[in-house]
Write an enzyme that holds these catalytic residues in place. Structure first.
Site, PDB file in Angstrom:
ATOM      1  N   HIS A 143       0.815  -1.218   0.000  1.00 46.56           N
ATOM      2  CA  HIS A 143       0.000   0.000   0.000  1.00 46.56           C
ATOM      3  C   HIS A 143       0.846   1.264   0.000  1.00 46.56           C
ATOM      4  O   HIS A 143       0.343   2.353   0.265  1.00 46.56           O
ATOM      5  CB  HIS A 143      -0.956  -0.015   1.189  1.00 46.56           C
ATOM      6  CG  HIS A 143      -1.946  -1.131   1.134  1.00 46.56           C
ATOM      7  ND1 HIS A 143      -2.724  -1.509   2.214  1.00 46.56           N
ATOM      8  CD2 HIS A 143      -2.292  -1.977   0.126  1.00 46.56           C
ATOM      9  CE1 HIS A 143      -3.498  -2.533   1.872  1.00 46.56           C
ATOM     10  NE2 HIS A 143      -3.239  -2.835   0.617  1.00 46.56           N
ATOM     11  N   CYS A 179      11.059  15.857  -9.845  1.00 42.67           N
ATOM     12  CA  CYS A 179      12.156  14.939 -10.140  1.00 42.67           C
ATOM     13  C   CYS A 179      13.237  15.662 -10.929  1.00 42.67           C
ATOM     14  O   CYS A 179      12.999  16.733 -11.514  1.00 42.67           O
ATOM     15  CB  CYS A 179      11.592  13.757 -10.947  1.00 42.67           C
ATOM     16  SG  CYS A 179      12.808  12.512 -11.438  1.00 42.67           S
ATOM     17  N   SER A 220      -6.427  -7.598  10.031  1.00 45.36           N
ATOM     18  CA  SER A 220      -7.795  -8.127   9.959  1.00 45.36           C
ATOM     19  C   SER A 220      -7.971  -9.037   8.756  1.00 45.36           C
ATOM     20  O   SER A 220      -8.961  -9.768   8.657  1.00 45.36           O
ATOM     21  CB  SER A 220      -8.799  -6.975   9.881  1.00 45.36           C
ATOM     22  OG  SER A 220      -8.614  -6.224   8.679  1.00 45.36           O
ATOM     23  N   LEU A 245      -5.805 -10.122  17.411  1.00 52.46           N
ATOM     24  CA  LEU A 245      -6.748 -10.145  18.532  1.00 52.46           C
ATOM     25  C   LEU A 245      -8.185 -10.419  18.079  1.00 52.46           C
ATOM     26  O   LEU A 245      -8.970 -11.006  18.824  1.00 52.46           O
ATOM     27  CB  LEU A 245      -6.688  -8.824  19.299  1.00 52.46           C
ATOM     28  CG  LEU A 245      -5.397  -8.585  20.096  1.00 52.46           C
ATOM     29  CD1 LEU A 245      -5.369  -7.163  20.649  1.00 52.46           C
ATOM     30  CD2 LEU A 245      -5.270  -9.597  21.224  1.00 52.46           C
TER      31      LEU A 245
END
Length: 466
Positions: A143, A179, A220, A245
């Site tokens: 990501h 750039c 998740s 969890l």
């Protein structure tokens, strides 16, 4: 970036609204579970044995590994999307560039350094994996990375010592910098609905299929296509171990399921493997040399001397000091000066004592070195202990390979397609009209960035300066 093939989102929703809708829908899904101590110890012993037997070990990481660093997650009870879906205020997080890598981050660095861990696949954009000491070649950041910006024209990447924020709040990822080829630089983090970078995704798939052990930590496992990586290992006969969890959609594929904080599990695992977890130290590599009538220095990646990093604010070459104006320059302007140089005249190259001033996020003080530049380029390896606030350094005789950084020539093309799609959807435009609108917007952004950069003492748009 998708959450589920089954979920559809209203056409005009904002990114935050769309992502908030992906929060867990039920109290059962949000609920966190914890294995009793005796049960957890037994499971970690099983994990340790799997690690010892593994020939190709891959780790998949999510936001849960950074919560102990003070960075919030997304779908936990107090996660960003959970709070927004419930109309609650999102708890404040630590600025990622000031966060300290966790016990999990440092355990993974050491396992990779020892050749036990082969590859990491991460959904996280906080930059902590790279800052913890993991080389770029060892990870797919699916990501993106909040410290990396990419040229939309040539695909060159730039690693910064600060968060590469976008100029605006829309789809355009332009950071306001340029750039060397004069192309606009784009923030590398991925929006909902945007294509993932191809090379990291391809490498993640290859390692996942090859892995005989895949450990998913703090995720998740609901965001596609990233969450498909751990399932590839299970479907190809490897062992999938999940530590989270909350329950996940991939739990049924897991050979071993642990309900615990990732730091707790990794501390136990490293103890059972009899491997100490190293303390976080900020590693820097600075190259010094001569070029014609000048001396120069440039900060480079500790693992790849070809990847320059904008982390030096200024260099005092002769002890005369640095003007306050130079020390007060904005991070954006500082980042555009990758090489610091001055004339050789008046300098003792056999005993050069430059003082380095850093952008810094951990209170790094200026550092004076003692160098001999008469012969050839030298590399100084710097290590900063942020807990003791102390620098140590040494000359490095064994330099890393200078491998050209990966050039993602498709990133700019995919970014344009994403902006075009968003313009057509949000403004209800035909393709030709939307294309012209996006192009005009890009051009206007160059003008704005040029004015802002020059106002801050920067070079501005090189295309306008030429």
């Amino acid at each position: 970036l998708k959450i589920s093939a089954q979920r559809q989102f209203p056409r005009y929703w904002s990114l935050n609204a769309a992502m908030a809708s992906t929060a867990h829908k039920t109290a059962e899904a949000v609920e966190e579970h914890r294995d009793p101590p005796q049960v957890l110890e037994k499971k970690v012993k099983q994990l340790a044995e799997l690690v010892r037997r593994s020939n190709h070990f891959v780790v998949f990481t999510g936001a849960g590994i950074s919560t102990s660093a003070g960075i919030g997650d997304f779908r936990g009870p107090n996660g960003k999307w959970t709070c927004q879906a419930q109309g609650r205020q999102v708890p404040k997080s630590v600025d990622p560039v000031k966060a300290f890598p966790t016990a999990t981050h440092m355990s993974l660095v050491e396992l990779h350094r020892r050749g036990i861990l082969n590859y990491i696949i991460s959904q996280n954009c906080d930059g902590l994996h790279r800052r913890s000491g993991l080389p770029a070649s060892a990870i797919s950041e699916l990501h993106g990375n909040g410290n990396v910006e990419i040229c939309e024209d040539c695909g060159q990447s730039y690693f910064r010592d600060f968060k590469c924020t976008r100029m605006g709040k829309g789809a355009d990822h332009f950071t306001g910098r340029f750039c060397s080829c004069q192309g606009r630089l784009l923030n590398s983090t991925i929006d909902f609905g945007q294509n993932l970078p191809e090379r990291p995704l391809t490498l993640a798939g290859e390692h996942s299929r090859k892995a005989d052990l895949h450990l998913a930590l703090g995720s998740s496992l609901t965001v596609h296509p990233a969450c498909g990586m751990p399932s590839k290992t299970a479907k190809h006969g490897g062992n999938l171990v999940i530590c989270n969890l909350q329950k996940t959609p991939l739990d049924e594929l897991a050979s071993l399921r642990l309900f615990a904080e990732t730091d707790e599990v990794m501390k136990m695992l490293m103890m059972m493997l009899e491997i100490p977890i190293p303390s976080f130290v900020l590693d820097r590599r600075i190259a010094f040399g001569q070029s014609g009538s000048e001396v120069y220095c440039r900060a480079v990646d500790p693992h790849n001397a070809a990847q320059e990093i904008g982390l030096l604010r200024a260099v005092d070459w002769d002890g005369s000091g640095i003007a306050q104006a130079a020390l007060n320059k904005s991070q954006s302007v500082v980042a555009e000066q990758l090489v610091h140089s001055r004339q050789k005249k008046g300098l003792d190259l056999g005993r050069l004592q430059p003082v380095l001033h850093f952008v810094g996020h951990y209170g790094e003080p200026a550092l004076q070195l003692d160098l001999d530049l008469i012969q050839e380029e030298v590399h100084a390896m710097l290590s900063f202990d942020p807990y003791k606030q102390v620098w140590t350094w040494k000359l490095d005789e064994t330099r890393p390979a200078a491998e050209p950084p990966h050039v993602d020539k498709l990133y700019g093309e995919h970014h344009f397609e994403y902006c075009l799609k968003m313009r057509m959807e949000k403004k209800d435009m035909k393709q030709a009209e939307a294309k012209q609108s996006v192009e005009d917007g890009f051009e206007n952004s160059r003008c704005t960035a040029h004015a802002v950069s020059q106002a801050l003492g920067g070079p501005g748009d090189p295309r306008m300066a030429s």
